[in-house]
Design a protein around this motif. Structure first.
Motif, short mmCIF file in Angstrom:
data_model
loop_
_atom_site.label_atom_id
_atom_site.label_comp_id
_atom_site.label_asym_id
_atom_site.label_seq_id
_atom_site.Cartn_x
_atom_site.Cartn_y
_atom_site.Cartn_z
N SER A 216 -0.29 -7.08 6.96
CA SER A 216 0.71 -6.48 7.82
C SER A 216 1.14 -5.11 7.42
N GLY A 217 0.98 -4.88 6.27
CA GLY A 217 1.34 -3.59 5.64
C GLY A 217 0.40 -2.86 4.84
N ASP A 218 0.70 -1.60 4.30
CA ASP A 218 -0.51 -0.83 3.41
C ASP A 218 -0.39 -1.42 2.09
N PHE A 219 -1.40 -1.59 1.46
CA PHE A 219 -1.63 -2.17 0.03
C PHE A 219 -2.53 -1.43 -0.73
N ASP A 220 -2.37 -0.93 -2.06
CA ASP A 220 -3.07 -0.35 -2.89
C ASP A 220 -3.87 -1.18 -3.73
N ILE A 221 -5.29 -1.12 -3.54
CA ILE A 221 -6.35 -1.78 -4.13
C ILE A 221 -6.66 -1.27 -5.54
N ASP A 222 -6.26 -1.71 -6.53
CA ASP A 222 -6.25 -1.35 -8.03
C ASP A 222 -7.95 -1.51 -8.21
N HIS A 223 -8.48 -2.71 -8.10
CA HIS A 223 -9.68 -3.19 -8.68
C HIS A 223 -10.14 -4.24 -7.81
N ILE A 224 -11.65 -4.19 -7.80
CA ILE A 224 -12.27 -5.49 -7.28
C ILE A 224 -13.38 -5.90 -8.35
N GLY B 278 -12.43 -0.14 -6.03
CA GLY B 278 -10.76 -0.09 -6.33
C GLY B 278 -10.49 1.32 -6.39
N GLY B 279 -9.40 1.64 -6.49
CA GLY B 279 -8.38 2.75 -6.69
C GLY B 279 -8.38 3.49 -5.16
N VAL C 228 -17.04 -2.99 0.70
CA VAL C 228 -17.44 -2.37 -0.73
C VAL C 228 -18.83 -2.98 -0.85
N PRO C 229 -19.88 -2.25 -0.93
CA PRO C 229 -21.19 -2.55 -1.35
C PRO C 229 -21.19 -2.58 -2.78
N PHE C 230 -22.02 -3.47 -3.48
CA PHE C 230 -22.09 -3.55 -4.76
C PHE C 230 -23.67 -4.06 -5.16
N GLY D 248 -0.77 -4.38 -8.64
CA GLY D 248 -0.28 -5.07 -9.89
C GLY D 248 -0.54 -6.60 -9.99
N ALA D 249 -0.75 -7.13 -8.71
CA ALA D 249 -0.80 -8.49 -8.64
C ALA D 249 -2.19 -8.60 -8.54
N LYS D 250 -2.81 -10.14 -8.94
CA LYS D 250 -4.30 -10.47 -9.31
C LYS D 250 -4.49 -11.53 -8.42
N ASP D 251 -5.55 -11.70 -7.64
CA ASP D 251 -5.77 -13.03 -7.11
C ASP D 251 -7.35 -13.21 -7.19
N LYS D 252 -7.73 -14.58 -7.53
CA LYS D 252 -9.19 -14.72 -7.96
C LYS D 252 -10.08 -15.37 -6.64
#
Length: 335
Positions: free
Chosen positions: A42-50, A80-81, A92-94, A126-130
């Protein structure tokens, strides 16, 4: 199978992650590719890392008996970033390389009862979810398949396969666990052994094949375990008569009469592929128990892939979804 999950650490309105692996089975030391699909909340989020984390269901023995737990054996940062805008989609391809000792989960498309998964970890503001886990299918390398086919053609029957937490002595084992493939003896060796356990420890140049025999006792002697190790190269796959090689390994293993606890020594395989070492041992005195109940019968043309005992494939998928969830406290492995 595709899993989707609302990031619980961010609550309602957070982004969702959906990891899709490329179809087909990977191989030990091979490439695993796919895409991580993100959808903004519902808002913008900064993706630190995948980050992708490889996890396995392994068995450990201890004073109170046996237990199972999730073990991490690889981590890869794949993206990320960037900022994920509200209600937008981003893919995001990997492409990552699996460890050479990655266990095999299937043979000829039939599951062996080994549970592996790829867990997607998303770090957002700053929050992580597995998140959830996608089942990981891994087929054998050509030389592994050739050896297993030879066992099948020689009349050995596949019983179970499992992962044992711990290390095998006198080997270059890298992962915190090893795979055991348990075989019922062929009629030729049924008088001498109760079962055979096969472990593959692959490297870029080749692999160690560790064989353990649960030997039957005689009229005036008790049964015991015998172990031996053979080192082979990947390019041996087209150079050997594998039926003769495996039969030679078995004869050497069954005929070995050295006392328990003898120190290991190297030698040539008397016409067998590679080198061999007698009496490799499991650190911690590990002995395997039944796996997930998978039984694969041996056939005249190699390994018959009929599975006895029910919907093994469905059970494996259920294990991935149910077992790993909430097992973080039992994990070990790379950070």
């Amino acid at each position: 199978m595709v899993f989707k999950r609302l990031l619980g650490s961010l609550g309602v309105g957070g982004p969702t992650v959906d990891t899709v692996l490329a179809p087909g089975a990977a191989t030990p030391g091979g490439i695993l590719s796919g895409h991580v699909h993100l959808r903004g909340g519902s808002g913008d989020f900064d993706i630190d890392h995948i980050t992708l984390e490889l996890v396995a269901r392994a068995e450990a023995e201890h004073e109170d008996g046996e237990s199972h737990g999730a073990v991490a054996f690889g981590r890869f940062v794949v993206g990320g970033g960037f900022r994920l805008a509200a209600d937008t989609e981003h893919s995001v391809p990997f492409t990552v390389t699996l460890p050479w000792e990655t266990p095999i989960t299937e043979l000829h498309g039939q599951p062996l009862g080994i549970v592996l998964g790829v867990r997607t970890e998303l770090a957002v503001a700053g929050a992580k979810d597995k998140g959830d886990i996608d089942p990981l299918a891994v087929g054998p390398l050509p030389v592994q398949e050739a050896i297993l086919e030879a066992f099948g053609q020689l009349g050995f029957g596949f019983k179970t396969a499992d992962l044992e937490y711990g290390h095998i002595g006198h080997t270059s084992q890298q992962l915190p666990f090893f795979q055991e493939i348990e075989l019922a003896p062929s009629p030729q060796y049924a008088h001498a052994v109760n079962e055979i356990e096969v472990t593959f420890l692959a490297t870029p140049s080749g692999m160690d094949v560790v064989l353990e025999a649960d030997k039957r006792g005689g009229l005036f002697s008790s049964g015991h375990d015998a172990l031996t190790r053979f080192t082979i190269a990947h390019d041996d796959v087209h150079r050997q008569d594998w039926n003769a090689v495996v039969d030679g390994w078995m004869r050497q293993l069954v005929e070995h009469r050295a006392a328990h606890g003898g120190h290991a020594s190297y030698g040539h395989g008397h016409g067998f592929a590679g080198h061999h070492e007698d009496h490799a041992h499991h650190d911690g005195g590990h002995r395997s128990g039944p796996g997930m109940g998978t039984v694969v019968a041996a056939g005249a043309a190699g390994l018959a892939v009929g599975v006895v005992g029910g919907m093994v494939a469905a059970e494996v998928v259920d294990e991935v979804g149910d077992f790993f969830e909430g097992d973080d406290e039992d994990e070990g492995g790379e950070d």
